[in-house]
Design a protein around this motif. Structure first.
Motif, PDB file in Angstrom:
ATOM      1  N   VAL A 106      42.061  36.956  58.926  1.00 44.41           N
ATOM      2  CA  VAL A 106      42.215  36.469  57.550  1.00 44.41           C
ATOM      3  C   VAL A 106      41.152  37.109  56.677  1.00 44.41           C
ATOM      4  O   VAL A 106      39.968  37.188  57.077  1.00 44.41           O
ATOM      5  N   GLY A 107      41.558  37.581  55.500  1.00 39.84           N
ATOM      6  CA  GLY A 107      40.611  38.153  54.562  1.00 39.84           C
ATOM      7  C   GLY A 107      40.861  37.608  53.157  1.00 39.84           C
ATOM      8  O   GLY A 107      41.993  37.543  52.720  1.00 39.84           O
ATOM      9  N   VAL A 108      39.801  37.176  52.469  1.00 33.62           N
ATOM     10  CA  VAL A 108      39.914  36.606  51.108  1.00 33.62           C
ATOM     11  C   VAL A 108      38.879  37.285  50.219  1.00 33.62           C
ATOM     12  O   VAL A 108      37.720  37.485  50.646  1.00 33.62           O
ATOM     13  N   ALA A 109      39.292  37.684  48.980  1.00 34.69           N
ATOM     14  CA  ALA A 109      38.391  38.325  48.025  1.00 34.69           C
ATOM     15  C   ALA A 109      38.548  37.632  46.667  1.00 34.69           C
ATOM     16  O   ALA A 109      39.655  37.297  46.258  1.00 34.69           O
ATOM     17  N   TYR A 110      37.383  37.422  45.978  1.00 31.25           N
ATOM     18  CA  TYR A 110      37.452  36.729  44.672  1.00 31.25           C
ATOM     19  C   TYR A 110      36.424  37.347  43.735  1.00 31.25           C
ATOM     20  O   TYR A 110      35.269  37.581  44.135  1.00 31.25           O
ATOM     21  N   ARG A 111      36.832  37.612  42.486  1.00 30.13           N
ATOM     22  CA  ARG A 111      35.944  38.129  41.442  1.00 30.13           C
ATOM     23  C   ARG A 111      36.043  37.153  40.265  1.00 30.13           C
ATOM     24  O   ARG A 111      37.117  36.998  39.663  1.00 30.13           O
ATOM     25  N   PRO A 112      34.963  36.420  39.944  1.00 31.41           N
ATOM     26  CA  PRO A 112      34.984  35.551  38.762  1.00 31.41           C
ATOM     27  C   PRO A 112      35.284  36.368  37.510  1.00 31.41           C
ATOM     28  O   PRO A 112      34.824  37.509  37.398  1.00 31.41           O
ATOM     29  N   PRO A 113      36.040  35.819  36.599  1.00 32.58           N
ATOM     30  CA  PRO A 113      36.412  36.578  35.386  1.00 32.58           C
ATOM     31  C   PRO A 113      35.170  36.955  34.580  1.00 32.58           C
ATOM     32  O   PRO A 113      34.189  36.213  34.522  1.00 32.58           O
ATOM     33  N   VAL A 138      30.562  40.254  39.775  1.00 32.62           N
ATOM     34  CA  VAL A 138      30.368  39.710  41.118  1.00 32.62           C
ATOM     35  C   VAL A 138      31.691  39.767  41.864  1.00 32.62           C
ATOM     36  O   VAL A 138      32.742  39.411  41.330  1.00 32.62           O
ATOM     37  N   ASN A 139      31.561  40.225  43.121  1.00 36.45           N
ATOM     38  CA  ASN A 139      32.746  40.319  43.981  1.00 36.45           C
ATOM     39  C   ASN A 139      32.438  39.614  45.282  1.00 36.45           C
ATOM     40  O   ASN A 139      31.507  39.970  46.000  1.00 36.45           O
ATOM     41  N   ASN A 172      43.954  32.864  40.440  1.00 34.64           N
ATOM     42  CA  ASN A 172      44.043  34.338  40.587  1.00 34.64           C
ATOM     43  C   ASN A 172      43.450  34.817  41.905  1.00 34.64           C
ATOM     44  O   ASN A 172      42.636  35.733  41.964  1.00 34.64           O
ATOM     45  N   LEU A 173      43.815  34.089  42.957  1.00 34.47           N
ATOM     46  CA  LEU A 173      43.320  34.479  44.279  1.00 34.47           C
ATOM     47  C   LEU A 173      44.171  35.618  44.830  1.00 34.47           C
ATOM     48  O   LEU A 173      45.392  35.636  44.708  1.00 34.47           O
ATOM     49  N   GLY A 174      43.486  36.633  45.528  1.00 36.74           N
ATOM     50  CA  GLY A 174      44.191  37.697  46.250  1.00 36.74           C
ATOM     51  C   GLY A 174      44.194  37.391  47.733  1.00 36.74           C
ATOM     52  O   GLY A 174      43.145  37.160  48.322  1.00 36.74           O
ATOM     53  N   VAL A 175      45.363  37.292  48.291  1.00 31.48           N
ATOM     54  CA  VAL A 175      45.487  36.880  49.688  1.00 31.48           C
ATOM     55  C   VAL A 175      46.229  37.990  50.450  1.00 31.48           C
ATOM     56  O   VAL A 175      47.226  38.531  49.962  1.00 31.48           O
TER      57      VAL A 175
END
Length: 592
Positions: free
Chosen positions: A533-540, A544-545, A583-586
């Motif tokens: 499982v991989g999860v990535a998030y960048r606050p608007p 920050v990534n 706006n999560l990338g899954v």
């Protein structure tokens, strides 16, 4: 005494390349050939030099200096001369010259028997030599009972007995110890020798000085003029100073004589050649010597020639004394002499034609129908001999010489036959190599076609009625082709083995590659039942990534601050269209 002639006491031992061919008892060496090189020289004619003359006059030394031979040099003192007997004839090849044969009459004097042998030796070398060297002392010139006169008379007598065309002979009188003013008397000495030779010729041919003719041989030559003698005989005189008085002048004169003899156009030119091939010289010499030895002795020094004594013999009285057969010895001798002359002439004529055939074979050109051509040549030469000796038909000497001529010619033709076989073998071998190199032609078929080609052409080259054989050459060809076939099969077998090993290596490499790919797939794809499982998030509106990765039971969290270079192209939330809440990338990956 054995066939070999032993060196007498007081002489240096003869070299191994000097061969005694006539011993002290007058027997000729039976061995043929005399020298191993005769077989290599083949039908090429010998250039023959004979040397005779006064005893202890330096004959051996002169020959050694002229031709590089190793004749035994006498160490006997002058006081021992009365015990110095004729020892026969020795032969040697000139240094580095396989076609120049040098003959020396050893010794001299020795009483009546020694003189008789010396006369026979001189007659022999006069018959076979292109050039005869008469080594004499200057103080003996002009004396009636001296060695120069005896040698000259013997040679003139030999020429006078010939019934056909005379072969030219060069006779060089080498006069020793001609010092002082005597060195300028060459022309005078030559003229004096010619006068003596012409007088002997007139006596022998029934001219002035002879009362009558004694036999058919003498009658046949009675009409010969002095011009005939001059056409057959070339008289030359070389004066040598004493080496004790002036060694340098002596060496210079010897070197000048050497050049006069060996240089192109010199004394050993074809003008005086007797045309005797090397490979038949020994056999011819033996037959010639047998004829000479069977003749009665001629004359001693200072005596009247035998031919003049025979003039007074009554034919009827001789017939009674000889048992009634009525045959004079001179008639048989004339037949032998003429048969020898015809024999020599045929050999000389054949040498030129056979030499042309040999040159063609040396250039690599096969002779078509060689067997038939060889038979035609042999018949032509034998017919020529029979025509030249027709007057002596039925005589033993003629039949013996004809058989000897056939043997010599057959040997010369057979040597050409062997050269022809070599060309045929090379041609058949090349045919086999060319055929066997093609994958479409079986190896056995190439072998049998090449063998059949060789057999067909070799059979065509065999002289009909001869004992020539090509069995050894054919066996050698078959063995060579079999070896080539075996090596070719071995090479093909090695190539097949190499190909099989290469195929197995490729299979192993392919298997290893498949296994490696499976390991790699298992490594990167995981195993059944494991989740990645991989999860990535960048606050608007931030750099920050945040990323979270769970793989093979291990969790990895990564925080980075990386400017979003694509923000200007995206919407306010960082996406062109929002996907899911926040706006999560899954990403979802399952290995089954």
């Amino acid at each position: 005494m054995s066939e070999e002639t032993a060196a007498p006491t007081g002489s240096a031992g003869a070299s191994a390349d000097v061969l005694p061919i006539v011993n002290q008892e007058g027997r000729m060496l039976e061995r043929t050939p005399w020298f191993p090189s005769e077989l290599d020289v083949g039908a090429e004619c010998y250039r023959v030099i004979g040397c005779a003359g006064s005893p202890l006059s330096g004959k051996s030394t002169l020959l050694n200096e002229l031709f590089g031979t190793h004749f035994s040099v006498s160490r006997v003192r002058a006081t021992d001369r009365r015990r110095w007997s004729t020892r026969g004839i020795s032969a040697s090849l000139a240094a580095n010259q396989e076609t120049i044969l040098v003959l020396e009459v050893d010794g001299g004097d020795g009483g009546a028997s020694g003189q008789q042998l010396q006369e026979r030796c001189l007659r022999y070398i006069c018959s076979v030599s292109d050039v005869v060297l008469c080594n004499v002392w200057y103080h003996d010139l002009g004396r009636y009972d001296s060695d120069p006169q005896w040698c000259l008379r013997t040679m003139v007598r030999e020429l006078s007995q010939a019934d056909g065309p005379l072969l030219r002979t060069c006779v060089v009188f080498v006069v020793r110890d001609a010092d002082g003013d005597a060195l300028d008397s060459t022309a005078a000495v030559t003229d004096a020798l010619w006068l003596d030779a012409e007088e002997y010729w007139q006596q022998e041919t029934g001219g002035s000085g002879s009362s009558s003719t004694s036999s058919s041989g003498a009658a046949a030559t009675s009409s010969r003029s002095v011009e005939t003698l001059r056409a057959a005989l070339e008289l030359r005189v070389v004066l040598l100073p004493s080496p004790r008085a002036s060694r340098s002048a002596y060496d210079t004169a010897v070197q000048r004589l050497r050049h006069e003899m060996l240089d192109a156009g010199g004394s050993l030119s074809s003008e005086f050649s007797k045309g005797l091939p090397a490979d038949g010289f020994a056999a011819f010499s033996r037959r010639l010597w047998e004829g000479i030895a069977a003749q009665p002795a001629g004359w001693s020094r200072g005596s009247v020639p035998l031919a003049l004594h025979m003039a007074s013999v009554d034919r009827g009285a001789f017939a009674l004394a000889s048992g009634g057969n009525g045959a004079l010895p001179s008639e048989a001798l004339v037949a032998a002499y003429h048969c020898d002359g015809a024999f020599s002439e045929i050999l000389r004529n054949s040498a030129e034609e056979l030499g042309e055939l040999a040159s063609q074979l040396e250039e690599g050109d096969k002779i078509s129908g060689f067997g038939r051509r060889a038979e035609d040549l042999l018949n032509k030469y034998l017919s020529g001999f029979e025509s030249a000796t027709e007057a002596y038909a039925g005589q033993e000497v003629r039949e013996r010489k004809r058989a000897e001529l056939e043997s010599v010619l057959d040997a010369s033709l057979q040597s050409l036959f062997l050269k022809q076989l070599q060309l045929i073998r090379e041609n058949a071998l090349q045919h086999f190599k060319t055929a066997s190199s093609s994958e479409e032609i079986p190896g056995d078929f190439a072998f049998y076609t090449a063998d059949a080609l060789f057999q067909r052409e070799a059979e065509d080259s065999v002289r009909p009625g001869s004992d020539w054989s090509y069995a050894n050459e054919r066996s050698d060809l078959q063995q060579t082709m079999a070896e080539i076939s075996a090596r070719r099969k071995q090479l093909i077998h090695v190539q097949i083995q190499a190909a099989e090993q290469q195929r197995q290596a490729m299979q192993y490499m392919q298997l290893q590659q498949a296994q490696l790919q499976a390991i790699q797939q298992q490594q990167y794809g995981g195993t059944l039942g494991n989740w990645n499982v991989g999860v990535a998030y960048r606050p608007p509106d931030t750099n920050v990534n945040l990323s979270l990765l769970h793989q093979q039971g291990r969790t990895q969290v990564q925080v980075s601050m990386v400017p979003d270079e694509q923000a200007g192209l995206l919407g306010p939330n960082g996406f062109t269209s929002g996907v899911g809440p926040g706006n999560l990338g899954v990403s979802f990956n399952i290995n089954i």
